[in-house]
Write a protein that holds these residues in place. Sequence first.
Motif, PDB file in Angstrom:
ATOM      1  N   THR A  59      41.736  29.629 -11.026  1.00  0.00           N
ATOM      2  CA  THR A  59      41.378  28.274 -10.300  1.00  0.00           C
ATOM      3  C   THR A  59      42.256  27.792  -9.469  1.00  0.00           C
ATOM      4  O   THR A  59      43.232  27.193 -10.205  1.00  0.00           O
ATOM      5  CB  THR A  59      40.570  27.544 -11.267  1.00  0.00           C
ATOM      6  OG1 THR A  59      39.692  28.724 -12.321  1.00  0.00           O
ATOM      7  CG2 THR A  59      40.512  26.636 -11.385  1.00  0.00           C
ATOM      8  N   GLU A 113      32.652  30.582   2.096  1.00  0.00           N
ATOM      9  CA  GLU A 113      30.859  30.998   1.448  1.00  0.00           C
ATOM     10  C   GLU A 113      31.470  32.751   2.088  1.00  0.00           C
ATOM     11  O   GLU A 113      30.420  33.006   1.457  1.00  0.00           O
ATOM     12  CB  GLU A 113      29.973  29.710   2.096  1.00  0.00           C
ATOM     13  CG  GLU A 113      29.765  29.018   1.535  1.00  0.00           C
ATOM     14  CD  GLU A 113      29.113  27.459   2.454  1.00  0.00           C
ATOM     15  OE1 GLU A 113      28.246  27.905   4.022  1.00  0.00           O
ATOM     16  OE2 GLU A 113      29.060  26.821   2.025  1.00  0.00           O
ATOM     17  N   GLY A 142      32.650  34.628  -0.813  1.00  0.00           N
ATOM     18  CA  GLY A 142      31.996  34.403  -2.083  1.00  0.00           C
ATOM     19  C   GLY A 142      32.833  33.677  -2.981  1.00  0.00           C
ATOM     20  O   GLY A 142      32.508  33.903  -3.919  1.00  0.00           O
ATOM     21  N   VAL A 143      33.623  32.059  -2.714  1.00  0.00           N
ATOM     22  CA  VAL A 143      34.331  31.527  -3.092  1.00  0.00           C
ATOM     23  C   VAL A 143      33.425  30.189  -3.550  1.00  0.00           C
ATOM     24  O   VAL A 143      33.592  29.765  -2.767  1.00  0.00           O
ATOM     25  CB  VAL A 143      35.481  31.439  -2.198  1.00  0.00           C
ATOM     26  CG1 VAL A 143      36.337  30.114  -3.125  1.00  0.00           C
ATOM     27  CG2 VAL A 143      36.373  32.191  -2.007  1.00  0.00           C
ATOM     28  N   PRO A 144      33.363  30.467  -4.916  1.00  0.00           N
ATOM     29  CA  PRO A 144      32.649  29.341  -4.968  1.00  0.00           C
ATOM     30  C   PRO A 144      33.830  27.640  -5.013  1.00  0.00           C
ATOM     31  O   PRO A 144      34.969  28.334  -5.334  1.00  0.00           O
ATOM     32  CB  PRO A 144      33.057  29.263  -6.839  1.00  0.00           C
ATOM     33  CG  PRO A 144      32.753  31.183  -6.905  1.00  0.00           C
ATOM     34  CD  PRO A 144      33.814  30.749  -5.656  1.00  0.00           C
ATOM     35  N   ILE A 175      34.006  24.193  -5.690  1.00  0.00           N
ATOM     36  CA  ILE A 175      32.990  23.693  -6.622  1.00  0.00           C
ATOM     37  C   ILE A 175      33.527  21.980  -6.629  1.00  0.00           C
ATOM     38  O   ILE A 175      35.039  21.390  -6.267  1.00  0.00           O
ATOM     39  CB  ILE A 175      33.150  23.603  -7.701  1.00  0.00           C
ATOM     40  CG1 ILE A 175      32.804  25.524  -8.247  1.00  0.00           C
ATOM     41  CG2 ILE A 175      32.848  23.206  -8.740  1.00  0.00           C
ATOM     42  CD1 ILE A 175      33.589  26.064  -9.471  1.00  0.00           C
ATOM     43  N   PRO A 222      28.867  22.984  -1.912  1.00  0.00           N
ATOM     44  CA  PRO A 222      27.838  24.101  -1.959  1.00  0.00           C
ATOM     45  C   PRO A 222      27.353  23.998  -4.386  1.00  0.00           C
ATOM     46  O   PRO A 222      26.503  24.698  -3.801  1.00  0.00           O
ATOM     47  CB  PRO A 222      29.155  24.968  -2.124  1.00  0.00           C
ATOM     48  CG  PRO A 222      29.693  24.158  -0.616  1.00  0.00           C
ATOM     49  CD  PRO A 222      30.268  23.181  -1.391  1.00  0.00           C
ATOM     50  N   LEU A 223      28.812  23.464  -4.752  1.00  0.00           N
ATOM     51  CA  LEU A 223      28.305  23.537  -6.474  1.00  0.00           C
ATOM     52  C   LEU A 223      28.756  22.346  -6.046  1.00  0.00           C
ATOM     53  O   LEU A 223      29.767  21.657  -6.192  1.00  0.00           O
ATOM     54  CB  LEU A 223      29.182  24.508  -6.770  1.00  0.00           C
ATOM     55  CG  LEU A 223      28.483  26.011  -6.410  1.00  0.00           C
ATOM     56  CD1 LEU A 223      29.505  26.877  -6.818  1.00  0.00           C
ATOM     57  CD2 LEU A 223      27.562  26.484  -6.572  1.00  0.00           C
ATOM     58  N   ALA A 273      33.100  28.641 -16.415  1.00  0.00           N
ATOM     59  CA  ALA A 273      32.667  29.222 -15.142  1.00  0.00           C
ATOM     60  C   ALA A 273      33.830  30.471 -14.981  1.00  0.00           C
ATOM     61  O   ALA A 273      33.340  31.532 -13.923  1.00  0.00           O
ATOM     62  CB  ALA A 273      32.804  27.849 -13.681  1.00  0.00           C
ATOM     63  N   HIS A 274      34.954  29.948 -15.326  1.00  0.00           N
ATOM     64  CA  HIS A 274      35.749  30.773 -15.053  1.00  0.00           C
ATOM     65  C   HIS A 274      35.789  32.001 -15.580  1.00  0.00           C
ATOM     66  O   HIS A 274      36.238  32.432 -15.361  1.00  0.00           O
ATOM     67  CB  HIS A 274      37.168  30.054 -15.070  1.00  0.00           C
ATOM     68  CG  HIS A 274      38.352  31.235 -15.163  1.00  0.00           C
ATOM     69  ND1 HIS A 274      39.217  31.031 -13.435  1.00  0.00           N
ATOM     70  CD2 HIS A 274      39.280  31.940 -15.653  1.00  0.00           C
ATOM     71  CE1 HIS A 274      40.411  32.238 -14.020  1.00  0.00           C
ATOM     72  NE2 HIS A 274      40.122  32.991 -14.736  1.00  0.00           N
ATOM     73  N   ARG A 320      33.214  34.572 -13.978  1.00  0.00           N
ATOM     74  CA  ARG A 320      32.915  35.379 -13.878  1.00  0.00           C
ATOM     75  C   ARG A 320      34.153  36.672 -13.629  1.00  0.00           C
ATOM     76  O   ARG A 320      33.544  37.675 -13.046  1.00  0.00           O
ATOM     77  CB  ARG A 320      34.362  34.307 -12.303  1.00  0.00           C
ATOM     78  CG  ARG A 320      33.014  33.219 -11.707  1.00  0.00           C
ATOM     79  CD  ARG A 320      34.482  32.770 -10.192  1.00  0.00           C
ATOM     80  NE  ARG A 320      34.841  33.397  -9.172  1.00  0.00           N
ATOM     81  CZ  ARG A 320      33.908  34.107  -8.266  1.00  0.00           C
ATOM     82  NH1 ARG A 320      32.294  33.707  -8.217  1.00  0.00           N
ATOM     83  NH2 ARG A 320      34.143  35.306  -7.618  1.00  0.00           N
ATOM     84  N   GLN A 356      37.792  30.207  -8.119  1.00  0.00           N
ATOM     85  CA  GLN A 356      36.843  29.663  -7.841  1.00  0.00           C
ATOM     86  C   GLN A 356      38.021  28.899  -7.144  1.00  0.00           C
ATOM     87  O   GLN A 356      39.130  28.346  -7.404  1.00  0.00           O
ATOM     88  CB  GLN A 356      36.067  29.058  -8.995  1.00  0.00           C
ATOM     89  CG  GLN A 356      37.609  28.700 -10.332  1.00  0.00           C
ATOM     90  CD  GLN A 356      35.851  28.465 -11.352  1.00  0.00           C
ATOM     91  OE1 GLN A 356      34.860  29.076 -10.976  1.00  0.00           O
ATOM     92  NE2 GLN A 356      36.535  28.547 -12.313  1.00  0.00           N
TER      93      GLN A 356
END
Length: 302
Positions: free
Chosen positions: A151, A171, A174-176, A178, A198-199, A210-211, A214, A223
């Motif tokens: 993270t 995006e 596929g990287v979040p 946040i 996006p988040l 979230a970490h 995943r 992330q």
Amino acid sequence: MIDLHLSPEVARAKASGAPLVALESTIITHGMPRPQNIEVARLVEGDIRKAGATPATIAVIEGRLHIGLTGAELEALAQARDVAKLSRADLAVCLARGGTGATTVAATMIAAHLAGIAVFATGGIGGVHRGAEDSFDISADLPELAATPVTVVCAGAKAILDLPKTLEVLETHGVPVIAYGQDNLPAFWSATSDLPAPLRLDNAAQIARAHRLRAALGLPGGQLVANPIPAADEIPVRTLAPLIETALAEASAQGIAGKSVTPFVLHRIFELTEGRSLTANIALVRNNARLGAAIARALSKS
């Protein structure tokens, strides 16, 4: 096996299961002038300790990958000349040669993961450079975020980059991405931008969860947490945008290209803002370190 050299402080933290936060070293060797570089390095490490975690500044010194630096090692690195700037492509070669180098975002992520450190706090990540449709100049930080499960807390991508394209590449991989506590993305020296996030997550416990999730889902990569610079320290976009355009135009007019563009533009922005960009940079790095420590603490409890 990689010879990881843990500082005594990091070794104690790992033995006790205490939270750790990785820090890059290029901010010391390439990102700030002397003597601010060592002053800020000490401040950031102190901020992490005050927030209940242990700092682990990462660098290669004489062919050994250091996870955490002693005070003397930090001082020596800050004073060193001609230190290599290490990313994914350079890291192994520097180690093989017995060289000394400072780690970028990508290399710091790799080293942190090897050392079992899940959180990394930095200033801003690299990204897609303006004109990349012709130059193909895209930072190795972006694919690293898609590959390495760390993270990363930052204040967004550096504002001199093409921020919409940077977001698009993240995006695609596929990287979040946040945003912390707001609905749009910060833009490094500026707390806000025109780009919607996006988040969004609003506290360290959610980011830590979230970490963990995943990993449980078997998703590769890390992330990216975009933490806005405190409003009192920011340079608003409307103030900064024309200065960035001026600096980029000057670089083009002087024939400055490739890797020389970024340091030239950053220096010109420092001059055009009468030093405010450096003051903002220091504030955002410290802010990210504090959030990184909070996330690391939350991870250590989960």
